[in-house]
Design an enzyme around this catalytic site. Sequence first.
Site, mmCIF file in Angstrom:
data_model
loop_
_atom_site.group_PDB
_atom_site.id
_atom_site.type_symbol
_atom_site.label_atom_id
_atom_site.label_comp_id
_atom_site.label_asym_id
_atom_site.label_seq_id
_atom_site.Cartn_x
_atom_site.Cartn_y
_atom_site.Cartn_z
ATOM 1 N N ARG A 103 -3.907 -8.554 6.966
ATOM 2 C CA ARG A 103 -3.595 -8.073 5.612
ATOM 3 C C ARG A 103 -4.424 -6.867 5.181
ATOM 4 O O ARG A 103 -3.876 -5.808 4.884
ATOM 5 C CB ARG A 103 -3.823 -9.198 4.589
ATOM 6 C CG ARG A 103 -2.871 -10.361 4.722
ATOM 7 C CD ARG A 103 -2.946 -11.231 3.477
ATOM 8 N NE ARG A 103 -2.352 -12.550 3.690
ATOM 9 C CZ ARG A 103 -2.279 -13.491 2.754
ATOM 10 N NH1 ARG A 103 -2.779 -13.266 1.559
ATOM 11 N NH2 ARG A 103 -1.728 -14.662 3.003
ATOM 12 N N TYR A 158 15.555 0.781 -8.917
ATOM 13 C CA TYR A 158 15.803 2.094 -9.498
ATOM 14 C C TYR A 158 15.304 3.244 -8.626
ATOM 15 O O TYR A 158 15.665 4.392 -8.869
ATOM 16 C CB TYR A 158 15.132 2.206 -10.869
ATOM 17 C CG TYR A 158 15.659 1.210 -11.880
ATOM 18 C CD1 TYR A 158 16.994 1.206 -12.250
ATOM 19 C CD2 TYR A 158 14.810 0.273 -12.465
ATOM 20 C CE1 TYR A 158 17.472 0.295 -13.177
ATOM 21 C CE2 TYR A 158 15.277 -0.636 -13.390
ATOM 22 C CZ TYR A 158 16.606 -0.633 -13.740
ATOM 23 O OH TYR A 158 17.089 -1.529 -14.654
ATOM 24 N N HIS A 168 7.686 -9.318 7.323
ATOM 25 C CA HIS A 168 6.502 -9.586 6.493
ATOM 26 C C HIS A 168 6.695 -10.869 5.679
ATOM 27 O O HIS A 168 7.434 -10.867 4.682
ATOM 28 C CB HIS A 168 6.264 -8.403 5.548
ATOM 29 C CG HIS A 168 4.895 -8.365 4.944
ATOM 30 N ND1 HIS A 168 3.757 -8.157 5.691
ATOM 31 C CD2 HIS A 168 4.480 -8.513 3.659
ATOM 32 C CE1 HIS A 168 2.698 -8.154 4.895
ATOM 33 N NE2 HIS A 168 3.115 -8.373 3.650
#
Length: 842
Positions: A30, A120, A76
């Site tokens: 990570r 968006y 992931h």
Amino acid sequence: MIEQNKEILSIEDEIKKSYLDYAMSVIICRAIPDIRDGLKPVHRRVIFAMHELNNIWNKNYLKSARIVGDVIGKYHPHGDSTVYDAIVRMAQEFSMRYVLIDGQGNFGSIDGDNAAAMRYTEVRLSRITSEVLYDLEKATVNWVDNYDGTEKIPEVLPSRIPNLLINGTSGIAVGIATNIPPHNIKEVINACIAFVENNNLTLEDLMKYINGPDFPTSGIIQGKSGILEAYKTGKGSFSLRAKHIIEQNKIKENDKIIITELPYQVNKARLMKKIVELVKQKKLYGIKELRDESDKDGLRIVIEIKRYESSEMILNNLFSHTQLEVIYTINMVAVEKGKPKTFNLKQIIEAFINQRIEVIKRRTLYDLKKIKKRKHLIEGLIIAISNLNSVIEIIKSASSFKDAKNKLINIKWKKNNLFKEIFIDSYLLTENQIKAIMDLRLHRLTSLESKNFIAEHKNILKKITTLKQILSSFDHLMGLIRKELIEISEKYGDNRKTTINSLGTEINTVDLINEEKMVVTVSRLGYAKIQPISVYQSQKRGGRGKLKLVTFKNEDENDNDVIEYLLVASTNDTILLFSDKGKMYWLKVYEIPQFSRNRNVRGKLLCSLLSLDANEKITAIIAINDEKRKKNNYIFFATALGKVKRTNMNQFDRHRNCGIIALNLEERDSLIGAAITYDKDNLIMLLASNGKSIYFKENEVRAMGRSAMGVQGMRLFSNNKVISLIIIKNNKTSQQKHYILTASEKGYGKRTILEEFTLRKRGGQGVIAMRVTKRNGNLVSAIKVKESDEIILITNRGKLIRTHVKEISCRTRNANVQGVKLIRLKKEEKLVSVVRLCKNIK
């Protein structure tokens, strides 16, 4: 302890093992990047997923939500927010020195605004990211299973750019963290090229190519020592300062500080909010207005300065109290071979070059294997064309494809002039060659096509030779790496954004101040200001004086605010301020605002410059320069009730904003004077409001601690109080005469030669220095002067007069001598103070 399957397990050991497993998982999977490609797993998976979708720099944008879905669905096993946050950061020009993702839409701002929702925004890989993925399909890296074993993903990307250095990284794992700053790609690649040419280069040699970090938001790095330490050890820190310009007005009005660049990762909106808070809390002074004028052309924060305030001083206060200057800490931790490790600069470059060597070797082997396969097929086709009639007859006579294959595979084809290079005596076709022959179209049998096959074969032989040279010659391999690095530098290289100030880590405020003599004044209500000494012109004794300092009506009392303390000091001197509570404060002269003599202003309240307690009042001030402060000197104190005390100055070295204890005072007592004594052989003179004086040796007062109350220096009666403390150097060899100038509240005074005052023991009542009468009034001031000196007299109405000492008559200490008029006073006007000016003050 618990029992499970007849085994005794230690809870301590089990927790330790589980914690270590979890910690390593966070570190490796990570938070910490791989040293080879400089990417954390989430970033690597995002880039790979976009590559798999062919979402590259010269293709159309795709919705971010599409990318996030692919990443969390295939590669992931975590939430979508972590993936989208990684995408957003890789697309932010103010976060990445070289953005890895080309974003379209709102991806946040330097003000800390959040990016728009993933539905968006649209993204595609940037052009430079193609270099990170370069040759991925050529077996250049190892492939591993994804989290559920249904897909294969690259263990690391075969990056052609030193991404760990050029983009940097930051991350916090369990018990370990990393913070690597971004750098300029041209500088880093130049260092890599130098290392390729000579791997024995020292760190100092590499520093000739890499000047230091290069942040996307520019800024100024103060000093190189912290950078050098970080490059040597992997850990270090340096000061990163905002870039600014100061627009100065000729008359010191409306000066502006304009911030054009911020330190890396500083939030502009929070910075401005912090400045406003500090101004409201009176921790920052002199700021009139703060505006954000940033637009599409760049960042611009305008800080307007109040009249007569020092813009340099305010700027340094901003650097000290806000994130206009930050300490950037470097901690170069990365994962190598599955283990976290701290690397220095040379080790990171070496790891990148080693990765390039490995990638190019594997790529070369892949290309060699592929081209050999093609060579093998071409050789079969050429044999078929050179024996075309025989091949056609065999195929025509065969009953099936299998029969034709068996007949062709068993024939030993003889060498001919068309293709001598294939074999020595005879040649057997393989199954792959036969299949290629059977798939051959008729138009490929023309003589032109035959020549093309022969030309291709010759070209293949040359390529094979080149590829074998790469594998067999280390110099040839390193030459190829160097060539590719030069291509990258020419393609993506740009100029530095961050400036490095190599002169030092800190700009001293004193260096920004022009040194000159100033008159420092403090009023009864605690207003302070400074004025150039040049504005005080000399006048004849007995004049009315000029209106230099304006008095103001105190709203809470039926009295005017008047000047109580006046001294002359350099702008770079330190003022020691002593309060009625026995505390001492430090203040630089240049920290006090400067005003014109004709301005109708009181100055600035000391409580806004110092952390004074409620109702605490300054009762004595002295000035000292840094050179004298470092010597083993003493501060001599005198109080209104006649107490004296001597304390070594080294006890006042610890400067605190809230002040430090200088002496303890009785309830009705107050400090009236403090002075620096530079020798052990000084003489002390105290003068009281009743006109009496006492003259004794300094060594009669033993050295005491800061908290001591002191001893009796002069015995007083009635409502009299000590008004002046004079330090006299006991220099018998001096040829210059010294005088004691005494002045009364009604403007009368005289100077008396020092020899007329006889030494006595401390603690006595003293002798008359100047007669106190109805004409004279009480004694208000007494100073030691020379005939060449000048003095400034100040009244309770703010009038000042500067005059020469030699114009004041020299009179005896006789009780009948009342003195001469020093200044003409109006009705109810009183003289309150006299200050000595040395002859060299202009």
